[in-house]
Motif scaffolding. Structure first.
Motif, PDB file in Angstrom:
ATOM      1  N   ARG A  64       0.832  -1.205   0.000  1.00 55.58           N
ATOM      2  CA  ARG A  64       0.000   0.000   0.000  1.00 55.58           C
ATOM      3  C   ARG A  64       0.868   1.257   0.000  1.00 55.58           C
ATOM      4  N   MET A  65       1.911   1.257   0.834  1.00 55.36           N
ATOM      5  CA  MET A  65       2.768   2.427   0.960  1.00 55.36           C
ATOM      6  C   MET A  65       3.480   2.752  -0.352  1.00 55.36           C
ATOM      7  N   LEU A  66       3.973   1.723  -1.032  1.00 56.52           N
ATOM      8  CA  LEU A  66       4.698   1.971  -2.278  1.00 56.52           C
ATOM      9  C   LEU A  66       3.750   2.316  -3.416  1.00 56.52           C
ATOM     10  N   PHE A  67       2.537   1.768  -3.385  1.00 56.68           N
ATOM     11  CA  PHE A  67       1.533   2.184  -4.365  1.00 56.68           C
ATOM     12  C   PHE A  67       1.329   3.696  -4.280  1.00 56.68           C
ATOM     13  N   ALA A  68       1.267   4.213  -3.061  1.00 57.11           N
ATOM     14  CA  ALA A  68       1.089   5.647  -2.861  1.00 57.11           C
ATOM     15  C   ALA A  68       2.295   6.448  -3.333  1.00 57.11           C
ATOM     16  N   GLU A  69       3.472   5.813  -3.390  1.00 57.13           N
ATOM     17  CA  GLU A  69       4.688   6.485  -3.851  1.00 57.13           C
ATOM     18  C   GLU A  69       4.831   6.436  -5.371  1.00 57.13           C
ATOM     19  N   ALA A 127      14.319  -0.711   2.404  1.00 56.14           N
ATOM     20  CA  ALA A 127      13.783  -0.883   1.056  1.00 56.14           C
ATOM     21  C   ALA A 127      12.727   0.168   0.742  1.00 56.14           C
ATOM     22  N   HIS A 128      11.901   0.517   1.725  1.00 54.74           N
ATOM     23  CA  HIS A 128      10.895   1.551   1.505  1.00 54.74           C
ATOM     24  C   HIS A 128      11.557   2.894   1.226  1.00 54.74           C
ATOM     25  N   LEU A 129      12.559   3.248   2.009  1.00 55.70           N
ATOM     26  CA  LEU A 129      13.255   4.511   1.786  1.00 55.70           C
ATOM     27  C   LEU A 129      13.874   4.544   0.396  1.00 55.70           C
ATOM     28  N   ARG A 130      14.479   3.451  -0.022  1.00 56.77           N
ATOM     29  CA  ARG A 130      15.116   3.412  -1.340  1.00 56.77           C
ATOM     30  C   ARG A 130      14.085   3.550  -2.451  1.00 56.77           C
ATOM     31  N   ALA A 131      12.963   2.845  -2.335  1.00 60.83           N
ATOM     32  CA  ALA A 131      11.935   2.914  -3.377  1.00 60.83           C
ATOM     33  C   ALA A 131      11.342   4.316  -3.472  1.00 60.83           C
ATOM     34  N   ALA A 132      11.046   4.915  -2.323  1.00 56.91           N
ATOM     35  CA  ALA A 132      10.489   6.270  -2.316  1.00 56.91           C
ATOM     36  C   ALA A 132      11.494   7.288  -2.831  1.00 56.91           C
ATOM     37  N   THR A 133      12.753   7.143  -2.422  1.00 54.20           N
ATOM     38  CA  THR A 133      13.793   8.067  -2.849  1.00 54.20           C
ATOM     39  C   THR A 133      14.036   7.973  -4.341  1.00 54.20           C
ATOM     40  N   LEU A 134      14.059   6.748  -4.876  1.00 57.25           N
ATOM     41  CA  LEU A 134      14.302   6.571  -6.306  1.00 57.25           C
ATOM     42  C   LEU A 134      13.231   7.279  -7.124  1.00 57.25           C
ATOM     43  N   GLU A 135      11.972   7.109  -6.756  1.00 58.20           N
ATOM     44  CA  GLU A 135      10.904   7.721  -7.536  1.00 58.20           C
ATOM     45  C   GLU A 135      10.924   9.244  -7.397  1.00 58.20           C
ATOM     46  N   TRP A 136      11.212   9.734  -6.205  1.00 61.13           N
ATOM     47  CA  TRP A 136      11.320  11.182  -6.006  1.00 61.13           C
ATOM     48  C   TRP A 136      12.468  11.755  -6.827  1.00 61.13           C
ATOM     49  N   ARG A 137      13.628  11.102  -6.748  1.00 65.05           N
ATOM     50  CA  ARG A 137      14.797  11.568  -7.502  1.00 65.05           C
ATOM     51  C   ARG A 137      14.499  11.635  -8.995  1.00 65.05           C
ATOM     52  N   CYS A 138      13.829  10.608  -9.508  1.00 67.60           N
ATOM     53  CA  CYS A 138      13.540  10.558 -10.939  1.00 67.60           C
ATOM     54  C   CYS A 138      12.514  11.618 -11.331  1.00 67.60           C
ATOM     55  N   ARG A 139      11.531  11.826 -10.490  1.00 69.62           N
ATOM     56  CA  ARG A 139      10.524  12.849 -10.784  1.00 69.62           C
ATOM     57  C   ARG A 139      11.147  14.232 -10.805  1.00 69.62           C
ATOM     58  N   ARG A 140      11.913  14.553  -9.761  1.00 73.40           N
ATOM     59  CA  ARG A 140      12.529  15.877  -9.703  1.00 73.40           C
ATOM     60  C   ARG A 140      13.475  16.105 -10.889  1.00 73.40           C
ATOM     61  N   GLY A 175      19.116   3.695   8.509  1.00 75.17           N
ATOM     62  CA  GLY A 175      17.676   3.665   8.723  1.00 75.17           C
ATOM     63  C   GLY A 175      17.132   5.066   8.921  1.00 75.17           C
ATOM     64  N   PHE A 176      15.971   5.341   8.346  1.00 76.46           N
ATOM     65  CA  PHE A 176      15.351   6.656   8.471  1.00 76.46           C
ATOM     66  C   PHE A 176      14.348   6.581   9.612  1.00 76.46           C
ATOM     67  N   PRO A 177      14.655   7.209  10.760  1.00 73.80           N
ATOM     68  CA  PRO A 177      13.765   7.075  11.919  1.00 73.80           C
ATOM     69  C   PRO A 177      12.354   7.565  11.635  1.00 73.80           C
ATOM     70  N   PHE A 178      11.381   6.779  12.035  1.00 72.80           N
ATOM     71  CA  PHE A 178       9.970   7.152  12.082  1.00 72.80           C
ATOM     72  C   PHE A 178       9.276   7.196  10.718  1.00 72.80           C
ATOM     73  N   LEU A 179      10.014   7.137   9.601  1.00 73.90           N
ATOM     74  CA  LEU A 179       9.377   7.307   8.292  1.00 73.90           C
ATOM     75  C   LEU A 179       8.469   6.122   7.955  1.00 73.90           C
ATOM     76  N   TRP A 180       8.985   4.904   8.123  1.00 76.81           N
ATOM     77  CA  TRP A 180       8.181   3.729   7.778  1.00 76.81           C
ATOM     78  C   TRP A 180       6.879   3.728   8.569  1.00 76.81           C
ATOM     79  N   GLU A 181       6.998   4.025   9.847  1.00 75.00           N
ATOM     80  CA  GLU A 181       5.811   4.031  10.710  1.00 75.00           C
ATOM     81  C   GLU A 181       4.816   5.105  10.275  1.00 75.00           C
ATOM     82  N   ALA A 182       5.316   6.281   9.919  1.00 74.56           N
ATOM     83  CA  ALA A 182       4.432   7.382   9.520  1.00 74.56           C
ATOM     84  C   ALA A 182       3.649   7.025   8.258  1.00 74.56           C
ATOM     85  N   MET A 183       4.330   6.430   7.287  1.00 72.58           N
ATOM     86  CA  MET A 183       3.644   6.066   6.057  1.00 72.58           C
ATOM     87  C   MET A 183       2.701   4.880   6.280  1.00 72.58           C
TER      88      MET A 183
END
Length: 256
Positions: free
Chosen positions: A39-44, A194-207, A235-243
């Motif tokens: 669900r989280m990556l679908f949103a990304e 893995a979540h941070l990497r997937a989200a970062t990759l898509e953000w980097r490519c979009r920007r 590890g990115f503190p709190f990000l996985w939990e927030a999403m």
């Protein structure tokens, strides 16, 4: 997942010493964590219809994955499939994608990798089709470092064992890759990374695509990217939990 799992605890105690007022998440089973990850990556933006698959290796060697038939934004915990190391389904009436072999080979070849994610996201897909590496222009695009290989020997879809094995060998020890004319692949030690990497990759490519359309700009210097990239190994503190909480607000039945 505890807020300290896979995070540099010394760093966490320095910058976030207070315990917080409540738990960041309720207790969540491993299958529910995988469903939330879908669900989280679908949103990304990892949302190409029923394409794509996530595999998560468990401590006992079994592998959890999403079913072929369902989109990532409708998967629930009860839909997640358990596989043995050879890809045999142990506990579900759902099916796995015919391309699951790529994931199984990556898990076998990379003991450091417990999470494998593949899909055809919009923005990283653009750069995969261009067969270019997107520059990094901002902090959010720099969280996971600079290096981004392109696997550019398109051999068709990954149902063929030889094609997927060639991809595994070409990717080597990379953390992620663009698959030319195909999509993106992200590997990780755990769900948080893995979540941070997937989200970062898509953000980097979009920007990078937006900046190109705007006429271009100066990318971040490599030394700046290296400084900003500290969350990737630590590890990115709190990000996985927030999403995850965001998805639980949208649809609490994901835990069913």
């Amino acid at each position: 997942m505890l807020k300290t799992d896979y995070v540099n605890v010394e760093m966490l105690s320095k910058f976030a010493p207070r315990p917080g007022s409540r738990a960041l998440l309720p207790e969540i089973t491993p299958k529910a964590q995988v469903a939330l990850m879908c669900r989280m990556l679908f949103a990304e933006g990892w949302n190409d219809h029923i394409a794509g698959h996530i595999t998560v290796r468990q401590p006992d060697g079994t592998i959890l994955t999403n079913p072929w038939e369902l989109t990532w934004d409708e998967v629930t915990a009860s839909d997640i499939i358990t596989l043995d190391e050879k890809g045999n389904i142990l506990d579900s009436d759902w099916n796995t994608t015919p391309a699951i072999g790529l994931h199984l080979q990556l898990h076998e070849a990379r003991p450091d990798v417990n999470v494998v994610i593949h899909n055809h996201p919009k923005w990283s897909g653009i750069w995969a089709n261009l067969q270019e590496i997107p520059p990094i222009y901002d902090q959010a695009g720099a969280y996971c470092g600079l290096e981004l290989p392109i696997y550019n020997e398109y051999l068709g879809t990954f149902e063929d064992e030889g094609a997927s094995l060639t991809a595994v060998e070409s990717i080597g020890d990379a953390k992620w890759a663009l698959l030319a004319h195909h999509g993106a692949l992200v590997l990780g030690r755990d769900l948080r990374q893995a979540h941070l990497r997937a989200a970062t990759l898509e953000w980097r490519c979009r920007r990078a695509y937006e900046v190109r359309l705007a006429g271009g700009a100066q990318p971040l210097a490599d030394e700046v990217v290296n400084q900003v990239g500290l969350p990737d190994p630590n590890g990115f503190p709190f990000l996985w939990e927030a999403m995850a909480r965001r998805e639980l607000r949208r649809d609490p039945t994901v835990l069913n």
